[in-house]
Design an enzyme around this catalytic site. Structure first.
Site, PDB file in Angstrom:
ATOM      1  CG  HIS A  88     -95.502  63.675  61.869  1.00  0.00           C
ATOM      2  ND1 HIS A  88     -95.996  63.675  62.453  1.00  0.00           N
ATOM      3  CD2 HIS A  88     -96.010  61.915  61.494  1.00  0.00           C
ATOM      4  CE1 HIS A  88     -97.193  63.084  62.593  1.00  0.00           C
ATOM      5  NE2 HIS A  88     -96.158  62.022  61.900  1.00  0.00           N
ATOM      6  CE1 TYR A  98    -100.606  65.533  64.515  1.00  0.00           C
ATOM      7  CE2 TYR A  98     -99.498  67.214  63.426  1.00  0.00           C
ATOM      8  CZ  TYR A  98     -99.150  65.860  63.761  1.00  0.00           C
ATOM      9  OH  TYR A  98     -97.979  65.752  64.068  1.00  0.00           O
ATOM     10  CD  GLU A 140     -95.256  67.574  64.062  1.00  0.00           C
ATOM     11  OE1 GLU A 140     -96.343  68.151  63.025  1.00  0.00           O
ATOM     12  OE2 GLU A 140     -94.998  66.420  64.416  1.00  0.00           O
ATOM     13  CE1 TYR A 191     -85.763  61.847  59.147  1.00  0.00           C
ATOM     14  CE2 TYR A 191     -84.600  60.692  61.493  1.00  0.00           C
ATOM     15  CZ  TYR A 191     -85.733  61.873  60.791  1.00  0.00           C
ATOM     16  OH  TYR A 191     -86.859  61.430  61.918  1.00  0.00           O
ATOM     17  N   PRO A 285     -75.744  56.310  59.577  1.00  0.00           N
ATOM     18  CG  PRO A 285     -76.825  55.499  61.373  1.00  0.00           C
ATOM     19  CD  PRO A 285     -77.035  54.790  60.291  1.00  0.00           C
ATOM     20  CG  PHE A 397     -83.162  52.311  58.574  1.00  0.00           C
ATOM     21  CD1 PHE A 397     -83.344  53.573  58.916  1.00  0.00           C
ATOM     22  CD2 PHE A 397     -82.167  51.624  57.817  1.00  0.00           C
ATOM     23  CE1 PHE A 397     -81.732  54.402  59.672  1.00  0.00           C
ATOM     24  CE2 PHE A 397     -80.766  52.510  58.180  1.00  0.00           C
ATOM     25  CZ  PHE A 397     -80.313  53.129  58.636  1.00  0.00           C
ATOM     26  N   GLY A 398     -88.008  52.779  58.549  1.00  0.00           N
ATOM     27  CA  GLY A 398     -89.109  52.302  58.743  1.00  0.00           C
ATOM     28  C   GLY A 398     -90.074  52.746  59.920  1.00  0.00           C
TER      29      GLY A 398
END
Length: 415
Positions: A88, A98, A140, A191, A285, A397-398
């Site tokens: 996020h 949210y 976050e 990432y 990575p 990934f995803g």
């Protein structure tokens, strides 16, 4: 923690909600995108939506979180939510979003389950949602603060300084600041998100691991071209919109919109032995971690495992070998499904990855990245070799496919 009343109501209704969760999340996304079409075009991954992956990921996350409230395990909850929070943050999600999700998710729950959602049941599931949401919002906020940015303010423009082929279907892009200053530091294994404006006007976002070391003033990402294909059951996988755009349209001197780095697949802050295991483009990575380990002359035992279709398809193949050679305590094992006529030798085998001939040092921390079946297989093998479950870390990934009951068996690194 849930109230006692809500806990019992969740215990009683979780089987019904769980059985309908796929229908609920599919309806949720349909209603959400009808009311907020810009979210589908400019935030969510349209390819994952078409395949139903995003729906399954949301469904599984909600069901897993609710189930964990019945048998409280805060460490496990934190690990699950850490991955979501990092994803996020990399998209610049803000607390107000949210509220939007809540509105459409609960409308879908009521529409699917009807009279079963009595006011007390609705209140209990509302409590679950906001417990999960408020935990994520707090996580976050901490990530944004540590990154030195305002909430949601993660995007910046960078210039492509270099572009090079790493294999026939993968490219590396070296990214530099527009004014020549050093880009922010990151942890090896993290990432960033890349946002591109496509021909139909949609702004699609994808996340790519940093394959450079954090000591560099630039960032490097490696992008595999994702071609559309049919599987054995004739189910179509759409072509990667962003990867194909970048392969076809992004060159030296171009400006890209990217985010501050995030991600929780990072090396533990100790001197534990390391095992880095990857398959396919999951090497990225690991390359970043290895560059950091080589630059810091790390002397702990390091095992490097990689599996790929063939030497020709192996991105960063030469670089991987060079980095391992710089680390006297590192040992490399490679598996290729097709050796192309080469003869198997020590450290180079034909077939799929296994741990039969791999020495696992006591106290090893294992870091996995690649297709889910690859990681699940290695996890089982690592457990058999008595690697502690909490020492097995991963990156998918995803979207994580929580609903198959397997992705949650992997233990992510806490952020």
């Amino acid at each position: 923690m849930l109230s006692a009343t809500s806990t019992e109501l969740i215990r009683a209704t979780l089987p019904a909600v769980g059985a309908a969760i796929d229908e609920i999340t599919t309806l949720f996304y349909r209603n959400l995108f009808t009311a907020e079409p810009d979210l589908e075009r400019n935030l969510f991954n349209r390819g994952n939506q078409k395949q139903g992956e995003q729906q399954r990921a949301l469904a599984g996350a909600i069901a897993a979180f609710a189930a964990l409230q019945l048998e409280p395990d805060q460490v496990r909850v934190d690990r699950i939510l850490s991955r979501i929070a990092h994803k996020h943050a990399s998209l610049g999600i803000e607390p107000a979003q949210y509220e939007v999700v809540h509105t459409h998710l609960f409308a879908a729950i009521v529409e699917v389950l009807g009279d079963a959602i009595t006011p007390p049941v609705a209140a209990a599931w509302d409590e679950v949602y906001w417990l999960m949401a408020e935990t994520l919002i707090a996580m976050e906020a901490g990530l944004y603060q540590r990154a030195g940015v305002a909430v949601g303010d993660v995007w910046r423009d960078v210039r492509v300084r270099d572009r090079r082929h790493e294999s026939p279907d993968t490219l590396s892009f070296v990214l530099a600041s527009l004014d020549g200053s050093a880009l922010p530091k990151f942890a090896p294994g993290q990432y960033l998100s890349v946002g591109v404006l496509l021909a139909d006007g949609a702004r699609q976002i994808r996340q790519y691991s940093l394959s450079s070391a954090p000591s560099s003033s630039d960032w490097r990402i490696t992008v595999k071209r994702i071609a559309g294909q049919l599987d054995d059951e004739r189910v179509a996988t759409p072509a990667g919109e962003v990867s194909n755009y970048m392969h076809d349209n992004v060159f030296e001197g171009d400006v890209l919109s990217v985010t501050t780095p995030f991600g929780d697949l990072t090396l533990q802050p100790d001197n534990s032995p390391i095992l880095l295991a990857s398959a396919g483009i999951g090497c990225t990575p690991m390359i970043g971690m290895l560059r950091h380990l080589a630059e810091t002359s790390d002397s702990r035992p390091i095992s490097v495992l990689h599996a790929d279709r063939s030497p020709n398809s192996h991105a960063h193949r030469v670089e991987l070998t060079q980095l391992v050679e710089k680390l006297p305590t590192a040992v490399m094992h490679r598996w290729y499904e097709d050796l192309g006529g080469r003869v198997p030798e020590s450290g180079l085998q034909v077939g799929r990855a296994d741990l039969d001939n791999v020495t696992i040092t006591k106290g090893t921390h294992a870091y996995l990245c690649g297709p889910l079946p690859f990681m699940l297989g290695l996890r089982s093998a690592l457990l058999e070799k008595e690697v502690a479950d909490e020492n097995i870390h991963f990156e998918v990934f995803g979207p994580d496919n929580w609903t198959n009951g397997k992705a949650d068996e992997l233990t992510p690194v806490a952020g």
